[in-house]
Design an enzyme around this catalytic site. Structure first.
Site, PDB file in Angstrom:
ATOM      1  N   ASP A   1       0.857  -1.184   0.000  1.00 54.96           N
ATOM      2  CA  ASP A   1       0.000   0.000   0.000  1.00 54.96           C
ATOM      3  C   ASP A   1       0.894   1.235   0.000  1.00 54.96           C
ATOM      4  OD1 ASP A   1      -2.131  -1.691   0.082  1.00 54.96           O
ATOM      5  OD2 ASP A   1      -2.793  -1.161   2.101  1.00 54.96           O
TER       6      ASP A   1
ATOM      7  N   ASP B   1     -15.063  -3.355  -1.788  1.00 56.74           N
ATOM      8  CA  ASP B   1     -14.710  -3.113  -0.385  1.00 56.74           C
ATOM      9  C   ASP B   1     -16.005  -2.986   0.395  1.00 56.74           C
ATOM     10  OD1 ASP B   1     -12.048  -2.982  -1.228  1.00 56.74           O
ATOM     11  OD2 ASP B   1     -12.252  -0.853  -1.693  1.00 56.74           O
TER      12      ASP B   1
END
Length: 243
Positions: A11, A132
């Site tokens: 990330d 998500d």
């Protein structure tokens, strides 16, 4: 039994390799100042596919860590899937031209499913959908907003569209190492014929084993904080994925 792939995650926030807690940018732990170095470490561990997310891009709606991604692509030989801020056809084309193997479309998938279907048709095998979810409902804009759309319903919208994979993340577990949400992942995998990849909360090799043992055709898992913290041994994880 279906093939099962592990995707170590990088990330990106402000050019660094970080991990967040439940997607909160204010709760970022820096694990490596050089993301390309981290990518090479994962490749040397034996992983065969890399998962990269441009966190700044997810919030901004456009790529913000392009240099870091380019350095990763120049450093490793394994394929890279990238998500975060990819919202236009130009974004898609630019990243594919740069060498990204698969692009993850998240917010735009909920906002404009037809756009995703068009991209999937134009670039076979190159487009994945990122779903998500918080409590089963789809979150968008870098997880800042939760919609009234159920994750399973969004997944069904891409049936027979040519989407290469669906990556489902349980936001409530992400970064907490509380165990993967196998039920949510299985519900999506059972609902569509598209390969489904689990993400969020993976804490031990046992999670990988449980996903593999599911009656649902789950095709892989993202590995995040538990891998960075040393709670997951990469050799044992890869063995579990191949069993």
């Amino acid at each position: 039994m279906t093939a099962f792939t592990l995707y170590p995650a990088i990330d990106l926030k402000d050019g660094q390799c970080v991990r967040l807690i439940q997607g909160d940018m204010e709760q970022a732990t820096v694990f490596n100042n050089t993301p390309a170095d981290q990518a090479k470490r994962f490749e040397d561990m034996g992983f065969e596919y890399l998962h990269v997310v441009d966190l700044n891009g997810a919030f901004a709606g456009e790529s913000k860590n392009r240099q870091s991604v380019q350095e990763i692509l120049s450093t490793v030989n394994m394929p890279v899937q990238l998500g975060g801020g990819i919202r236009t056809r130009e974004h898609v084309e630019n990243w594919l031209d740069a060498g990204i193997s698969r692009l993850i479309l998240g917010t735009i998938a909920a906002r404009d499913p037809d756009f995703v279907k068009e991209c999937a048709a134009a670039y076979p095998g190159k487009i994945a959908v990122g779903i998500d979810a918080r409590d089963g409902f789809v979150a968008v804009e870098g997880w800042a907003e939760v919609s009234t759309l159920q994750a399973v319903e969004l997944a069904k919208a891409f049936a027979d569209s040519g989407v290469a994979a669906i990556i489902v993340t349980d936001i409530g577990r992400d970064g907490l190492k509380t165990g993967v949400n196998a039920d949510l992942t299985a519900s999506l995998a059972d609902a569509v014929s598209i390969p489904v990849i689990a993400s969020g909360g993976v804490k031990a090799v046992e999670d990988i084993t449980n996903l593999r043992a599911s009656s649902a055709p789950i095709s892989g898992s993202i590995l995040g904080r538990a891998l960075y913290d040393g709670d997951i041994d990469p050799v044992k994880a890869l063995e579990a994925a191949r069993c």
